[in-house]
Motif scaffolding. Structure first.
Motif: not given
Length: 226
Positions: A175-176, A172-173, A179-180, A35, A163, A11
């Motif tokens: 979708d999120k 954490y959704s 992304d990772h 990220r 994550c 991050d």
């Protein structure tokens, strides 16, 4: 663009008020799998770090709202997050002041994005393994253990756990999380994330059978509780 040499995603907070330069840095960092959050005003930095501590900050010195050196000084009162100063100041005294205030590195404008990435990798390799309760994650080696027992995780499972462990208790959704999980930005479905979570849960249960570490939040996503 250069790869991240198998370092786990980090991050990274980019604080830069020149939009084109910020976009260039963010593009390189994201291409390496990291990220990225971008801020363009110095007043927003300390609240952002207090809210969710990043693994690394790229911090411009000349910022609207608040000077980067002043930000660095305050950050060091409560955080050891690595800080790389980005400066157009060429005087040695300015660079030394930044290091004296607790910055870990600096780079002068104009610079090569590839050099920035090399310095980022060097800093991330020096980070100690992330430890949360009984969970230990070594991003440089993609190794994870719980209460001293090593977990046999795939790279995707490690990134998923890394994550979730960044902020235990945060939901954490899907979708999120998507992304990772993949560096090549492939198209995956919610069902794919659910499958990885299921496999990760099974492996965590093998070393912590009395604990439910990953919780499902109906209609929202997942969180890690330690």
């Amino acid at each position: 663009m250069l790869s991240n040499e198998h370092l786990a995603p980090a991050d990274i907070l980019v604080v830069e008020d020149e939009p084109k330069l910020a976009a260039l840095l963010c593009d390189y960092l994201r291409a390496a799998g990291h990220r990225v959050i971008w801020l363009d005003n110095g007043l927003a930095v300390v609240p952002a770090v207090r809210s969710a501590a990043p693994d690394l900050i790229l911090l411009d010195i000349m910022l609207p709202g608040r000077d980067g050196l002043d930000i660095c000084r305050e950050l060091r009162t409560f955080s050891e997050v690595p800080i790389m100063l980005i400066t157009a100041r060429v005087e040695e005294v300015d660079r030394l002041l930044g290091l004296d205030l607790g910055a870990d590195d600096y780079i002068c404008k104009p610079f090569s994005p590839r050099e920035v990435m090399a310095r980022v990798r060097a800093i991330l390799r020096r980070l100690p393994p992330r430890t949360t309760a009984g969970l230990q994650l070594d991003a440089s080696a993609y190794r994870a253990s719980y209460d001293g027992v090593e977990l046999d995780l795939t790279p995707v499972e490690f990134r998923l756990l890394h994550c979730l462990a960044a902020t235990p208790g945060r939901v954490y959704s899907r979708d999120k999380l998507m992304d990772h999980l993949y560096h090549d930005h492939r198209v995956v479905t919610d069902r794919t994330v659910d499958s990885h979570v299921k496999n990760l849960r099974r492996k965590l249960e093998q070393v912590a059978p009395e604990q439910e570490l990953i919780h499902s939040i109906y209609g929202v996503g997942y969180k890690l509780e330690l």
